[in-house]
Design a protein around this motif. Structure first.
Motif, mmCIF file in Angstrom:
data_model
loop_
_atom_site.group_PDB
_atom_site.id
_atom_site.type_symbol
_atom_site.label_atom_id
_atom_site.label_comp_id
_atom_site.label_asym_id
_atom_site.label_seq_id
_atom_site.Cartn_x
_atom_site.Cartn_y
_atom_site.Cartn_z
ATOM 1 N N GLY A 38 25.885 -18.285 105.859
ATOM 2 C CA GLY A 38 25.940 -18.234 104.407
ATOM 3 C C GLY A 38 25.345 -19.504 103.805
ATOM 4 O O GLY A 38 24.704 -20.305 104.488
ATOM 5 N N TYR A 39 25.585 -19.692 102.516
ATOM 6 C CA TYR A 39 24.951 -20.784 101.788
ATOM 7 C C TYR A 39 25.653 -22.115 102.033
ATOM 8 O O TYR A 39 26.885 -22.210 102.076
ATOM 9 C CB TYR A 39 24.962 -20.468 100.285
ATOM 10 C CG TYR A 39 24.563 -21.621 99.410
ATOM 11 C CD1 TYR A 39 23.225 -21.980 99.285
ATOM 12 C CD2 TYR A 39 25.517 -22.370 98.736
ATOM 13 C CE1 TYR A 39 22.853 -23.049 98.490
ATOM 14 C CE2 TYR A 39 25.159 -23.436 97.927
ATOM 15 C CZ TYR A 39 23.823 -23.770 97.815
ATOM 16 O OH TYR A 39 23.454 -24.836 97.035
ATOM 17 N N GLY A 40 24.859 -23.166 102.166
ATOM 18 C CA GLY A 40 25.359 -24.533 102.133
ATOM 19 C C GLY A 40 26.146 -24.962 103.355
ATOM 20 O O GLY A 40 26.082 -24.360 104.435
ATOM 21 N N LEU A 41 26.887 -26.040 103.176
ATOM 22 C CA LEU A 41 27.687 -26.624 104.254
ATOM 23 C C LEU A 41 29.005 -25.860 104.351
ATOM 24 O O LEU A 41 29.997 -26.235 103.740
ATOM 25 C CB LEU A 41 27.925 -28.111 103.999
ATOM 26 C CG LEU A 41 28.575 -28.882 105.152
ATOM 27 C CD1 LEU A 41 27.619 -29.015 106.321
ATOM 28 C CD2 LEU A 41 29.030 -30.259 104.680
ATOM 29 N N SER A 42 29.012 -24.794 105.124
ATOM 30 C CA SER A 42 30.210 -23.971 105.305
ATOM 31 C C SER A 42 31.009 -24.484 106.502
ATOM 32 O O SER A 42 30.481 -25.183 107.368
ATOM 33 C CB SER A 42 29.806 -22.521 105.545
ATOM 34 O OG SER A 42 29.044 -22.424 106.746
ATOM 35 N N PRO A 43 32.297 -24.134 106.592
ATOM 36 C CA PRO A 43 33.087 -24.531 107.768
ATOM 37 C C PRO A 43 32.496 -24.036 109.078
ATOM 38 O O PRO A 43 32.541 -24.744 110.086
ATOM 39 C CB PRO A 43 34.457 -23.899 107.485
ATOM 40 C CG PRO A 43 34.542 -23.848 105.991
ATOM 41 C CD PRO A 43 33.145 -23.534 105.543
ATOM 42 N N SER A 44 31.903 -22.822 109.076
ATOM 43 C CA SER A 44 31.305 -22.313 110.317
ATOM 44 C C SER A 44 30.099 -23.139 110.731
ATOM 45 O O SER A 44 29.879 -23.383 111.926
ATOM 46 C CB SER A 44 30.899 -20.849 110.148
ATOM 47 O OG SER A 44 29.894 -20.708 109.150
ATOM 48 N N LEU A 45 29.312 -23.616 109.763
ATOM 49 C CA LEU A 45 28.183 -24.485 110.097
ATOM 50 C C LEU A 45 28.684 -25.817 110.635
ATOM 51 O O LEU A 45 28.126 -26.363 111.595
ATOM 52 C CB LEU A 45 27.296 -24.698 108.867
ATOM 53 C CG LEU A 45 26.107 -25.647 109.057
ATOM 54 C CD1 LEU A 45 25.158 -25.140 110.130
ATOM 55 C CD2 LEU A 45 25.357 -25.848 107.741
ATOM 56 N N VAL A 46 29.727 -26.356 110.017
ATOM 57 C CA VAL A 46 30.290 -27.634 110.470
ATOM 58 C C VAL A 46 30.703 -27.543 111.933
ATOM 59 O O VAL A 46 30.434 -28.457 112.732
ATOM 60 C CB VAL A 46 31.468 -28.053 109.576
ATOM 61 C CG1 VAL A 46 32.251 -29.211 110.212
ATOM 62 C CG2 VAL A 46 30.967 -28.459 108.190
ATOM 63 N N GLU A 47 31.368 -26.461 112.311
ATOM 64 C CA GLU A 47 31.798 -26.312 113.707
ATOM 65 C C GLU A 47 30.602 -26.257 114.641
ATOM 66 O O GLU A 47 30.652 -26.780 115.753
ATOM 67 C CB GLU A 47 32.660 -25.062 113.848
ATOM 68 C CG GLU A 47 33.992 -25.148 113.123
ATOM 69 C CD GLU A 47 34.714 -26.461 113.410
ATOM 70 O OE1 GLU A 47 34.910 -26.797 114.600
ATOM 71 O OE2 GLU A 47 35.075 -27.170 112.437
ATOM 72 N N GLU A 48 29.520 -25.652 114.205
ATOM 73 C CA GLU A 48 28.320 -25.593 115.038
ATOM 74 C C GLU A 48 27.654 -26.964 115.145
ATOM 75 O O GLU A 48 27.074 -27.308 116.179
ATOM 76 C CB GLU A 48 27.344 -24.571 114.455
ATOM 77 C CG GLU A 48 26.165 -24.253 115.365
ATOM 78 C CD GLU A 48 25.359 -23.081 114.864
ATOM 79 O OE1 GLU A 48 24.139 -23.245 114.664
ATOM 80 O OE2 GLU A 48 25.952 -21.998 114.670
ATOM 81 N N LEU A 49 27.735 -27.757 114.067
ATOM 82 C CA LEU A 49 27.113 -29.085 114.064
ATOM 83 C C LEU A 49 27.881 -30.093 114.919
ATOM 84 O O LEU A 49 27.329 -31.144 115.273
ATOM 85 C CB LEU A 49 27.009 -29.616 112.628
ATOM 86 C CG LEU A 49 26.135 -28.819 111.654
ATOM 87 C CD1 LEU A 49 26.171 -29.463 110.279
ATOM 88 C CD2 LEU A 49 24.703 -28.715 112.163
ATOM 89 N N ALA A 50 29.123 -29.775 115.252
ATOM 90 C CA ALA A 50 29.954 -30.735 115.990
ATOM 91 C C ALA A 50 29.328 -31.111 117.328
ATOM 92 O O ALA A 50 29.474 -32.253 117.793
ATOM 93 C CB ALA A 50 31.354 -30.164 116.202
ATOM 94 N N ARG A 51 28.605 -30.185 117.945
ATOM 95 C CA ARG A 51 27.979 -30.475 119.249
ATOM 96 C C ARG A 51 26.902 -31.549 119.128
ATOM 97 O O ARG A 51 26.538 -32.196 120.129
ATOM 98 C CB ARG A 51 27.381 -29.205 119.843
ATOM 99 C CG ARG A 51 26.294 -28.575 118.994
ATOM 100 C CD ARG A 51 25.755 -27.264 119.574
ATOM 101 N NE ARG A 51 24.809 -26.635 118.681
ATOM 102 C CZ ARG A 51 23.529 -26.983 118.583
ATOM 103 N NH1 ARG A 51 23.058 -27.970 119.346
ATOM 104 N NH2 ARG A 51 22.722 -26.359 117.751
ATOM 105 N N LEU A 52 26.382 -31.764 117.913
ATOM 106 C CA LEU A 52 25.351 -32.791 117.708
ATOM 107 C C LEU A 52 25.957 -34.177 117.537
ATOM 108 O O LEU A 52 25.224 -35.171 117.510
ATOM 109 C CB LEU A 52 24.503 -32.446 116.480
ATOM 110 C CG LEU A 52 23.757 -31.099 116.522
ATOM 111 C CD1 LEU A 52 23.033 -30.857 115.202
ATOM 112 C CD2 LEU A 52 22.771 -31.069 117.687
#
Length: 572
Positions: A114-128
């Motif tokens: 979805g749009y913007g910095l969503s919680p699901s995107l944050v969880e995916e970014l954690a590996r970085l």
């Protein structure tokens, strides 16, 4: 299904204060657009508004400078449209130019996150394992995503230009000219412009700290990207934005753009030396946008951050193919919207319908904004087009487009306030916005939105107008003036491209393709070629017509040839 547009002429104020040698035609056009004198008409980078007027800019600089000093991982999180992609590329390139060594980028996938910095995107970014997130072209409404990022222990810098809600997110710093208390005079910066301003302020801080012993980095090298994102996002081209876009266009025309933009210009078959803002809007921007609409905007961003010319050409070719697919999908969806419209009367229960919503369970959520735009132009009414958030989903994503005088985001805010729980999420601007809601809520939303539009819109606002700059004499319809008009921009949103009107005799006509009309016109003894895109209505026009048109060089024929591009035609 709408009344014919009314052709009106733009008022021109008294001309004074212009250099004696300045072309009178340009002085008239500039003055009619509110420019008083050459400094406002052709603004320079030296007159840019200062960054320190932006609220939150000092906090933003402190965050970035601290991250750089401690070699922390800075992750620039883009958005899936052209403004978000160019802003991401400007952030990555600019931070590296200023000395940051650990900079990477990421972007949400429209379907997955979805749009913007969503919680699901944050969880995916954690590996970085980021330590500082920098949002570009989004963040001002991403409360849940920013809260999730803070739970990971990350710092968050929001750079955005969208209108905030009633509360601001709990970021460590926010730079957005539209946030409460901001003193920056121009509220028209695009997301890419906001990120560029943050870099200007950071460079000043680092220079004063003696961080550039080998020379101060030249951030003007990023203005090609700033120009593309600003034009593509359709923000008003006020004097500040025109200075940014004009400088970026000059870089592109000189062949100094980044490898990705040079490749996109080539694959779209545009002439870099004569590139205009219209070329960005109709050719370059859509090819970048196509990645975020049908695929993954990571591809578009990669095209803009690479310095490898071969890789840039390969990605640009792929973006060109995706854009072709996007056009086909858009045409199919627009045709379906037209068929749905054919069953609806503009006059229901004796009153004019003020707004429209369209939905199809098979539509692609990445293309609904283009459908809304097409239907808005067709109807001269606010339009929202909806599609399932993903195939089979019971959640809808809508994209809204408006007309002058109807503030779309404010309208959605009123609907949300008067019908709590109806809209799950919304955001945007006066002319464009996005929202999500349950499929079951669509009938109630359509009624509430239509009621709001009926209250807010007057008959005058619902009457489409074509605004002309008046008539050109036969002697002015020449190549010199056509090139003068082309090069006198940038023209665009809020600073419209010159449009003229006049009466002409039709000499010959022929159909080009299936829907376009090629004409030969006569005016005061001069014969002129003209093209009316989408102008074929089943029968050839004859006699004398009044047209609204743009005067353009005819580069196909070359020499002194010009062409009138007709945007409106009516019997004289």
């Amino acid at each position: 299904m709408k009344s014919a547009p009314r052709l009106v002429r733009r008022a021109t104020p008294e001309l004074s204060g212009w250099p004696e040698a300045f072309p009178p035609l340009l002085a008239r056009l500039y003055a009619a657009r509110g420019a008083v004198g050459i400094e406002q008409a052709q603004p320079r980078l030296a007159n840019l508004l200062p960054p320190d007027l932006l609220a939150g800019i000092d906090d933003a600089v402190a965050l970035l400078a601290d991250a750089m000093a401690h070699d922390r991982h800075i992750l620039v999180v883009g958005d899936f449209d052209c403004d978000g992609a160019t802003a991401c590329a400007v952030g990555v390139r600019g931070l590296r130019m200023l000395g940051a060594t650990r900079v990477s980028h990421a972007v949400p996938n429209r379907i997955v996150h979805g749009y913007g910095l969503s919680p699901s995107l944050v969880e995916e970014l954690a590996r970085l394992e980021p330590e500082l997130l920098v949002t570009v072209d989004h963040g001002i409404a991403c409360h849940a995503g920013i809260a999730a990022a803070k739970q990971h222990g990350w710092k968050v810098l929001v750079t955005d230009h969208h209108l905030p809600g009633n509360t601001l997110p709990a970021a460590d710093a926010i730079v957005d000219p539209n946030q409460p208390g901001d003193r920056f005079p121009s509220k028209a910066l695009a997301g890419v412009g906001v990120m560029f301003y943050v870099l200007l302020a950071l460079r000043k801080h680092l220079r004063e700290a003696g961080r550039f012993p080998a020379g101060v980095p030249d951030l003007s090298q990023l203005l090609d990207l700033v120009a593309v994102g600003t034009v593509a996002d359709l923000v008003p081209l006020d004097a500040n934005n025109r200075a940014l876009v004009g400088a970026g266009l000059r870089r592109l025309r000189a062949g100094q753009g980044c490898a990705g933009l040079r490749a996109l210009i080539e694959v779209s078959q545009r002439d870099a030396a004569r590139l205009t803002a219209a070329d960005i809007g109709y050719a370059i921007g859509p090819r970048i946008n196509a990645a975020g609409r049908l695929e993954d905007m990571a591809l578009g961003i990669e095209c803009l951050v690479t310095d490898d010319a071969t890789q840039a050409r390969e990605i640009a070719a792929l973006l060109n193919e995706i854009n072709g697919e996007r056009r086909a999908v858009q045409q199919q969806m627009t045709d379906e919207a037209e068929r749905a419209l054919a069953a609806v009367s503009l006059h229901e229960a004796g009153s004019s319908r003020a707004a429209f919503c369209f939905f199809d369970a098979e539509w692609h959520p990445g293309v609904v904004g283009l459908v809304a735009s097409k239907m808005k132009e067709r109807l001269h009414r606010p339009v929202i087009a909806f599609a399932p958030a993903e195939p089979g989903s019971d959640r809808l994503r809508g994209s809204a487009r408006s007309i002058a005088g109807f503030h779309m985001r404010d309208a959605l805010a009123e609907v949300a306030a008067s019908h709590p729980g109806l809209i799950e999420r919304f955001g945007g601007h006066a002319m464009a916005a996005g929202l999500s809601l349950p499929m079951a809520a669509l009938p109630a939303f359509e009624q509430a939105f239509g009621d709001c539009a009926a209250r807010w819109l007057t008959p005058e606002l619902l009457q489409a107008e074509i605004v002309s700059d008046g008539e050109l004499r036969a002697g002015e319809l020449d190549r010199r003036n056509a090139e003068l008009l082309r090069d006198a921009g940038p023209w665009g949103q809020g600073f419209p491209e010159p449009l003229f009107d006049g009466e002409f005799d039709i000499v010959t006509t022929r159909v080009v393709g299936e829907r376009h009309l090629k004409l030969e016109l006569a005016h005061a003894g001069v014969r002129l070629n003209a093209i009316h895109f989408g102008g074929w209505e089943g029968t050839a026009p004859v006699g004398r017509v009044r047209i609204a048109y743009r005067l353009e060089p005819d580069d196909y024929r070359g020499g002194d040839a010009v062409q009138l591009v007709v945007v409106h035609r009516e019997p004289a």
